[in-house]
Design a protein around this motif. Sequence first.
Motif, PDB file in Angstrom:
ATOM      1  N   LEU A  39       0.826  -1.203   0.000  1.00 46.63           N
ATOM      2  CA  LEU A  39       0.000   0.000   0.000  1.00 46.63           C
ATOM      3  C   LEU A  39       0.862   1.257   0.000  1.00 46.63           C
ATOM      4  CD1 LEU A  39      -2.935  -1.010   2.351  1.00 46.63           C
ATOM      5  CD2 LEU A  39      -2.975  -0.764  -0.129  1.00 46.63           C
ATOM      6  N   LEU A  40       1.994   1.214   0.669  1.00 48.25           N
ATOM      7  CA  LEU A  40       2.937   2.330   0.628  1.00 48.25           C
ATOM      8  C   LEU A  40       3.415   2.566  -0.803  1.00 48.25           C
ATOM      9  CD1 LEU A  40       4.840   4.299   2.309  1.00 48.25           C
ATOM     10  CD2 LEU A  40       6.518   2.459   2.139  1.00 48.25           C
ATOM     11  N   PHE A  41       3.655   1.490  -1.506  1.00 45.77           N
ATOM     12  CA  PHE A  41       4.123   1.566  -2.883  1.00 45.77           C
ATOM     13  C   PHE A  41       3.027   2.077  -3.822  1.00 45.77           C
ATOM     14  CE2 PHE A  41       5.109  -0.763  -6.926  1.00 45.77           C
ATOM     15  CZ  PHE A  41       6.219  -0.015  -7.259  1.00 45.77           C
ATOM     16  N   LEU A  42       1.764   1.834  -3.491  1.00 45.98           N
ATOM     17  CA  LEU A  42       0.645   2.208  -4.365  1.00 45.98           C
ATOM     18  C   LEU A  42       0.189   3.652  -4.190  1.00 45.98           C
ATOM     19  CD1 LEU A  42      -1.553  -0.958  -3.865  1.00 45.98           C
ATOM     20  CD2 LEU A  42      -0.098  -0.423  -5.792  1.00 45.98           C
ATOM     21  N   LEU A  49      -4.048   8.741 -10.131  1.00 41.98           N
ATOM     22  CA  LEU A  49      -5.253   8.266 -10.814  1.00 41.98           C
ATOM     23  C   LEU A  49      -6.502   8.954 -10.280  1.00 41.98           C
ATOM     24  CD1 LEU A  49      -4.649   4.424 -11.102  1.00 41.98           C
ATOM     25  CD2 LEU A  49      -4.895   6.041 -12.978  1.00 41.98           C
ATOM     26  N   LEU A  50      -6.580   9.101  -8.987  1.00 36.08           N
ATOM     27  CA  LEU A  50      -7.743   9.746  -8.379  1.00 36.08           C
ATOM     28  C   LEU A  50      -7.849  11.205  -8.815  1.00 36.08           C
ATOM     29  CD1 LEU A  50      -9.917   8.688  -6.536  1.00 36.08           C
ATOM     30  CD2 LEU A  50      -8.627   9.515  -4.596  1.00 36.08           C
ATOM     31  N   GLN A  51      -6.734  11.901  -8.889  1.00 34.82           N
ATOM     32  CA  GLN A  51      -6.745  13.295  -9.344  1.00 34.82           C
ATOM     33  C   GLN A  51      -7.206  13.394 -10.798  1.00 34.82           C
ATOM     34  OE1 GLN A  51      -2.757  14.630  -8.542  1.00 34.82           O
ATOM     35  NE2 GLN A  51      -3.297  15.436  -6.525  1.00 34.82           N
ATOM     36  N   GLU A  52      -6.768  12.457 -11.629  1.00 34.15           N
ATOM     37  CA  GLU A  52      -7.195  12.475 -13.032  1.00 34.15           C
ATOM     38  C   GLU A  52      -8.701  12.300 -13.152  1.00 34.15           C
ATOM     39  OE1 GLU A  52      -5.051   9.685 -15.419  1.00 34.15           O
ATOM     40  OE2 GLU A  52      -3.111  10.493 -14.791  1.00 34.15           O
ATOM     41  N   ALA A  61     -18.533   5.640 -10.564  1.00 31.95           N
ATOM     42  CA  ALA A  61     -18.080   4.259 -10.733  1.00 31.95           C
ATOM     43  C   ALA A  61     -16.582   4.212 -11.022  1.00 31.95           C
ATOM     44  CB  ALA A  61     -18.854   3.582 -11.857  1.00 31.95           C
ATOM     45  N   ALA A  62     -16.092   5.171 -11.796  1.00 29.21           N
ATOM     46  CA  ALA A  62     -14.663   5.195 -12.105  1.00 29.21           C
ATOM     47  C   ALA A  62     -13.841   5.505 -10.854  1.00 29.21           C
ATOM     48  CB  ALA A  62     -14.377   6.226 -13.195  1.00 29.21           C
ATOM     49  N   LEU A  67     -10.530   3.494  -6.207  1.00 31.51           N
ATOM     50  CA  LEU A  67     -10.409   3.333  -4.756  1.00 31.51           C
ATOM     51  C   LEU A  67     -10.384   1.878  -4.308  1.00 31.51           C
ATOM     52  CD1 LEU A  67     -12.709   6.167  -3.396  1.00 31.51           C
ATOM     53  CD2 LEU A  67     -10.224   6.064  -3.336  1.00 31.51           C
ATOM     54  N   PHE A  68     -11.102   0.999  -5.000  1.00 31.27           N
ATOM     55  CA  PHE A  68     -11.209  -0.385  -4.536  1.00 31.27           C
ATOM     56  C   PHE A  68     -10.533  -1.396  -5.458  1.00 31.27           C
ATOM     57  CE2 PHE A  68     -14.832   1.732  -2.502  1.00 31.27           C
ATOM     58  CZ  PHE A  68     -14.490   1.478  -1.191  1.00 31.27           C
TER      59      PHE A  68
END
Length: 157
Positions: A39-42, A49-52, A61-62, A67-68
Amino acid sequence: MGIFTTYKYSLSLPKRKSVLALNKTKQKDFFLYILFLLLLFLIPNGIRLLQEFINEDSRGAAVMAVLFLYPFMSIFAGLAGISAIAGLGVLINDIAKRHVRYMLLWRMAVFAMTIPLTVFTLLDLLGLSHWVVTVLLFGYFFFIYTKMILGYPRKRT
């Protein structure tokens, strides 16, 4: 031994004291440590990705997929990569004629990844990632991993 104690010992590898202490890590703490490390690496890619998706005003949904689904798929890929690296450890083990089992090589691969993954994550967050850095960090991982394997006694003939 907790996650942070394990992390502390992993940062001081390949010292023999650290290797011996990490080999005594409980199975529960070891699996929590793997999740912590992956998780540290991710974090950098997940934030990116979330900002995009937020900037594009995309559907919920995206965002939920990022997130999951992204962490679960990345953890699966990370575990597969660790298994492949442990396979490389089997090759090193056979060449060096040491007596180390696959499960221990798997655990040692996870612990040896701590410093390179931490440095890579920090550099990626700062935007300083480059293929040369990745190659150097893999070389450092390979050095630590080989040194840990060579710390075990030779096979008796």
